[in-house]
Design an enzyme around this catalytic site. Structure first.
Site, mmCIF file in Angstrom:
data_model
loop_
_atom_site.group_PDB
_atom_site.id
_atom_site.type_symbol
_atom_site.label_atom_id
_atom_site.label_comp_id
_atom_site.label_asym_id
_atom_site.label_seq_id
_atom_site.Cartn_x
_atom_site.Cartn_y
_atom_site.Cartn_z
ATOM 1 C CD GLU A 82 -2.975 -1.080 2.225
ATOM 2 O OE1 GLU A 82 -3.547 0.005 2.350
ATOM 3 O OE2 GLU A 82 -3.294 -2.085 2.877
ATOM 4 C CG ASP A 83 -0.901 4.235 1.179
ATOM 5 O OD1 ASP A 83 -1.676 3.494 0.552
ATOM 6 O OD2 ASP A 83 -1.282 4.993 2.071
ATOM 7 C CG ASP A 107 -2.747 0.772 -2.588
ATOM 8 O OD1 ASP A 107 -1.680 1.400 -2.436
ATOM 9 O OD2 ASP A 107 -3.637 0.741 -1.706
ATOM 10 C CG HIS A 108 -2.452 4.762 -3.830
ATOM 11 N ND1 HIS A 108 -1.727 5.498 -2.922
ATOM 12 C CD2 HIS A 108 -3.415 4.128 -3.098
ATOM 13 C CE1 HIS A 108 -2.225 5.331 -1.710
ATOM 14 N NE2 HIS A 108 -3.250 4.496 -1.786
ATOM 15 C CB CYS A 126 -6.585 2.160 -0.835
ATOM 16 S SG CYS A 126 -7.521 2.861 0.536
#
Length: 615
Positions: free
Chosen positions: A30-31, A230-231, A69
């Site tokens: 994530e992130d 995810d980003h 997300c």
């Protein structure tokens, strides 16, 4: 006996479908952006992910669909652009379009054992039987003998919240951090970036553990592995912003020898691909690798497997509501240039967002701006936006020099602007329909289905109206007046936004019409008109009328929840003008009523808290 025979036949048929198919493992985080050693980041400590990249291939130009997300994961699980389904807001919950399936359902029908460990966070209501197991116990080792698996293991250690987790003893030296020039170079900012890199090292260890499991089970030569985030980074002006800084992600793919015939074109150990790929492509690529037919309603294309399609010339990004704050931004890249279109340029980039302001970097950056101690570049984040931005990543990787007005870039701007508009039309972007209006008209049905008809949503006309209304280069206040008289509430809404974009002159020029619109049939139009008038009104009578309209929509016990979110956003921006309503505002509910999805229930309370703080 007949039933037993049928069941046996079904089991044998499923086994035949699944015979000799690859196992597929997705390791996600994530992130975080491509801040890994294999991407050339010398500050990063990620030996295990780097080793996977050395055995596999990296994509240098992979984009998430959204810089946060839930919308990004919504695109992945559905294989469709979240704005096409009316599911782009962070967070929301709308029904799936009729006849559509989430990709694990299609994989399971083909005989795969599908597990997710463990985050979902979809903005779409999940059908039954999507996963065999979606939980912290979800694992490929629970499958039947010989059954191929598709498994996701998501690692939260790099999430935004872990950057602010304390106490934390830094491993990466703050002195070695490269602070983006759009952020102030302070100890707090350096600490957050260093902790971000520490967290990536933690993820790297988790990845090693998952790969070791596969190896020890003797499945390494049977399993295709993807790694992606995810980003972009969980730092302000990366996360939540569809710049390259918020959308550029790592994507590493590994195909063992047995399954190299399914690998992307040009695949080689330690190789790199400059092909444009997007998260919208993950579902069709997965199905293509598994030999599963790709439904026509999926909007991406397979970049690996048996049904590869050519790489696109452009990939796209979007932003809608972020938690309690509305905005609408769309972006597109050709790999070198990034074009960004703001449809609410009258709002600042850095609106107060409860979750974002829990991070030290956000707070110190904001406080320095208020104190007049930030540079011009650093100050932009707290100001209103231009209508368009254009950046050359080759000469300006930090996306600082806006080339939208550069005479030398007219052709590039026109190309990307046209690509952006074509994509919105082709995908039927529902983001132009204000959320309260959209859900009211959908009435519990899929927004995609309800607005599929041109009579309900004339998308070319809507885009034309919104583009005109929000173009700062067209400041003639009279330009919005025809929009205010339109039969469509969607277009009337954008006419009101156009008045706000043009400022006091725009609002005053159309004030008589805006006053009539305080009684509009659409709640979203009434709220927008009340905010536009209230922002510049001097007459106590007009301010009182605007306040009454907003308060009538702000009570979540009496009005639909997202209508209240829209109204509270307007009240928050108008609070200095609404002193006569102080007691009524204080008396608004602090809690959401029953029936509000848990994903959204904090947002009205957060808005009310900020209104009450007076900040």
């Amino acid at each position: 006996m007949r039933l037993t025979s049928l069941l046996s036949l079904l089991i044998l048929s499923t086994a035949a479908l699944a015979a000799d198919k690859p196992n597929i493992l997705w390791l996600t985080a994530e992130d975080h952006g491509p801040h890994l050693g294999c991407y050339g980041d010398k500050f990063a400590t990620t030996p295990n992910i780097d080793a996977l990249a050395k055995r596999g291939m990296i994509y240098t130009r992979a984009w998430s669909c959204a810089p946060v997300c839930a919308p990004a994961r919504t695109c992945i699980i559905s294989g469709r652009w979240a704005p096409s389904n009316g599911a782009e807001h962070m967070r929301s919950e709308v029904p799936m379009p009729a006849g559509h399936k989430m990709y694990p359902q299609l994989m399971r029908e083909a005989g795969y054992f599908c597990t997710n460990n463990a985050k979902e966070d979809y903005n779409l209501s999940k059908p039954e039987d999507v996963w065999n197991d979606s939980s912290k116990k979800g694992h490929w080792n629970k499958r039947a003998d010989g059954q191929p698996f598709f498994a996701i293991f998501n690692h939260e250690d790099s999430h935004e919240s872990r950057i602010r987790a304390k106490p934390h003893t830094l491993v990466h030296d703050m002195a070695g951090v490269t602070v983006p020039p759009y952020q102030p170079d302070t100890p707090e900012v350096r600490h957050d970036w260093a902790q971000y890199y520490d967290n990536l090292t933690t993820v790297d260890g988790r990845v090693a553990g998952r790969l070791k499991e596969i190896e020890e089970a003797g499945l390494a030569e049977e399993t295709i592995v993807f790694y992606y985030a995810d980003h972009g980074p969980g730092m302000p002006r990366s996360k939540r912003w569809p710049y390259n800084s918020g959308l550029h992600v790592p994507l590493i793919v590994f195909f063992p020898e047995k399954w190299k015939h399914l690998a992307p074109k040009g695949y080689s150990a330690g190789g790199k691909s400059d092909e444009l790929v997007s998260f919208i492509d993950l579902a069709p690529t997965l199905l293509s690798m598994a030999g599963v037919p790709v439904p026509d309603y999926l909007q991406g294309r397979a970049f690996a497997g048996a049904h590869v399609k050519p790489a696109p010339q452009f990939v796209h990004g979007f932003r809608g509501r972020m938690d309690e704050r509305y905005d609408m931004v769309r972006s597109v890249t050709d790999g070198r240039h990034v074009y960004i279109r703001h449809y609410m340029p009258h709002l600042p980039y850095g609106q107060y967002l409860n979750y974002m302001f829990q991070q030290a970097t956000t707070r110190v950056w904001h406080d320095l701006f208020v104190a007049g101690k930030t540079s011009e570049v650093q100050s932009r984040f707290w100001k209103e936006k231009p209508s368009e931005e254009l950046y050359d990543l080759q000469s300006d990787p930090w996306e600082i020099e806006n080339l939208a007005t550069s005479t030398a870039h007219v052709d590039v701007l026109a190309k990307l602007r046209a690509a952006h508009t074509d994509w919105m039309i082709q995908s039927r972007d529902l983001g132009f329909i204000p959320e309260a209006e959209r859900l009211a008209k959908a009435d519990g049905k899929s927004p995609r289905d309800v607005f599929a008809d041109e009579s309900a949503y004339p998308i070319k006309e809507v885009i034309s109206a919104a583009s005109l209304a929000t173009d700062r280069a067209k400041l003639d206040a009279s330009a919005t007046l025809p929009l205010l008289d339109n039969a469509s509430a969607i277009i009337r809404y954008w006419g009101v936004i156009g008045c706000q974009v043009r400022g006091e002159a725009g609002v005053r020029a159309d004030a008589p019409k805006l006053e009539q619109m305080l009684g509009d049939s659409s709640a979203s139009v009434r709220i927008a008109a009340a905010e536009a008038l209230g922002t510049y009104a001097k007459s106590p009578d007009v301010i009182e009328r605007c306040g009454k309209v907003l308060l009538a929509s702000a009570n979540v016990n009496e009005r639909p929840y997202v209508e209240a979110i829209e109204a509270l956003n307007a009240i928050d921006r108008l609070v200095p003008k609404l002193t006569a309503f102080k007691e009524q505002i204080a008396g608004l509910p602090d809690k959401s009523p029953k029936g509000v999805p848990a994903r959204l229930k904090e947002y009205c309370a957060r808005l009310k808290e900020h209104i009450s703080s007076g900040k």
